[in-house]
Design an enzyme around this catalytic site. Sequence first.
Site, PDB file in Angstrom:
ATOM      1  N   ASN A   1       1.105   4.644   5.353  1.00  0.00           N
ATOM      2  CA  ASN A   1       0.374   4.037   4.560  1.00  0.00           C
ATOM      3  C   ASN A   1       1.159   4.139   2.895  1.00  0.00           C
ATOM      4  OD1 ASN A   1      -0.606   6.919   4.301  1.00  0.00           O
ATOM      5  ND2 ASN A   1      -2.507   6.127   3.388  1.00  0.00           N
TER       6      ASN A   1
ATOM      7  N   GLU B   1      -0.188   3.039  -0.523  1.00  0.00           N
ATOM      8  CA  GLU B   1      -1.235   2.724  -1.732  1.00  0.00           C
ATOM      9  C   GLU B   1      -0.590   2.270  -2.934  1.00  0.00           C
ATOM     10  OE1 GLU B   1      -3.426   6.433  -2.290  1.00  0.00           O
ATOM     11  OE2 GLU B   1      -4.293   6.007  -0.061  1.00  0.00           O
TER      12      GLU B   1
ATOM     13  N   CYS C   1      -2.297  -0.029   4.821  1.00  0.00           N
ATOM     14  CA  CYS C   1      -2.643   1.102   6.020  1.00  0.00           C
ATOM     15  C   CYS C   1      -1.184   1.148   6.711  1.00  0.00           C
ATOM     16  CB  CYS C   1      -3.384   0.894   6.884  1.00  0.00           C
ATOM     17  SG  CYS C   1      -5.245   0.838   6.196  1.00  0.00           S
TER      18      CYS C   1
ATOM     19  N   GLU D   1      -0.959   1.293   9.838  1.00  0.00           N
ATOM     20  CA  GLU D   1      -0.585   0.573  11.215  1.00  0.00           C
ATOM     21  C   GLU D   1      -0.159  -0.968  10.605  1.00  0.00           C
ATOM     22  OE1 GLU D   1      -3.243   2.330  10.244  1.00  0.00           O
ATOM     23  OE2 GLU D   1      -4.685   2.649  11.702  1.00  0.00           O
TER      24      GLU D   1
ATOM     25  N   CYS E   1      -8.863   0.997  10.945  1.00  0.00           N
ATOM     26  CA  CYS E   1      -9.733   0.219  10.193  1.00  0.00           C
ATOM     27  C   CYS E   1      -9.967  -1.305  10.726  1.00  0.00           C
ATOM     28  CB  CYS E   1      -9.250   0.442   8.759  1.00  0.00           C
ATOM     29  SG  CYS E   1      -8.058  -0.914   8.387  1.00  0.00           S
TER      30      CYS E   1
ATOM     31  N   CYS F   1      -6.707  -3.473  10.354  1.00  0.00           N
ATOM     32  CA  CYS F   1      -5.789  -3.022  11.105  1.00  0.00           C
ATOM     33  C   CYS F   1      -5.816  -3.592  12.578  1.00  0.00           C
ATOM     34  CB  CYS F   1      -5.454  -1.389  11.016  1.00  0.00           C
ATOM     35  SG  CYS F   1      -4.617  -1.212   9.205  1.00  0.00           S
TER      36      CYS F   1
HETATM   37  N1  THU Z   1      -5.740   4.457   6.240  1.00  0.00           N
HETATM   38  C1  THU Z   1      -4.362   4.061   7.073  1.00  0.00           C
HETATM   39  O1  THU Z   1      -3.354   3.973   6.440  1.00  0.00           O
HETATM   40  N2  THU Z   1      -5.200   3.829   8.372  1.00  0.00           N
HETATM   41  C2  THU Z   1      -6.296   3.666   8.892  1.00  0.00           C
HETATM   42  O2  THU Z   1      -6.408   3.356   9.808  1.00  0.00           O
HETATM   43  C3  THU Z   1      -7.252   4.284   7.932  1.00  0.00           C
HETATM   44  C4  THU Z   1      -6.968   4.225   6.429  1.00  0.00           C
HETATM   45  C5  THU Z   1      -5.086   4.719   4.661  1.00  0.00           C
HETATM   46  C6  THU Z   1      -5.624   3.775   3.659  1.00  0.00           C
HETATM   47  C7  THU Z   1      -5.561   4.421   2.524  1.00  0.00           C
HETATM   48  O3  THU Z   1      -4.274   4.510   2.020  1.00  0.00           O
HETATM   49  C8  THU Z   1      -5.988   5.881   2.914  1.00  0.00           C
HETATM   50  O4  THU Z   1      -5.925   5.981   4.394  1.00  0.00           O
HETATM   51  C9  THU Z   1      -7.674   6.262   2.787  1.00  0.00           C
HETATM   52  O5  THU Z   1      -8.346   5.336   3.191  1.00  0.00           O
END
Ligand code: THU
Length: 140
Positions: free
Chosen positions: A44, A46, A55, A57, A93, A96
Amino acid sequence: MNETETKLVAAARKAAQEAYAPYSEYQVGSALLFDDGAIITGSNVENASYGLSLCAETVAVSRAFGEGRRGGLEMVAVVGPMDKGDGAPITPCGRCRQILNEIAQLGGTDPVVLCVGNEEVRRVLLSELLPHAFGPAHLT
Ligand code: THU
């Protein structure tokens, strides 16, 4: 887990270490396995404008498209931090799921998603995570 699964989860775990997640401090790694044995990972990323965060994925699928892949997705692993939450398996999520569906449906596969938890690895088909998916097939 069998050998392939173990390798994929290890790749996702390694990718999680490269996550840029200074805001949530929730580092996620994802690994995609393709039918030629290739593994493509993502973590991920941010952003100071929180809603723009990507994310793991999504990053992995973007990389796969960037390498010219248009299908052949057989398996996905998603790994989160072990010291956050209740240790339950992490599932992709909603956004994704849709992004994974694009590359899966292009190649006509229904990949197994390994949702990794602290004590359990849950195996779920993408079609179970995203039933009745809208995808490229609808547009042709
Ligand atoms: N996140 C992912 O990278 N993948 C997921 O399937 C769920 C959430 C990340 C997004 C954000 O940077 C952090 O997790 C907290 O939500």
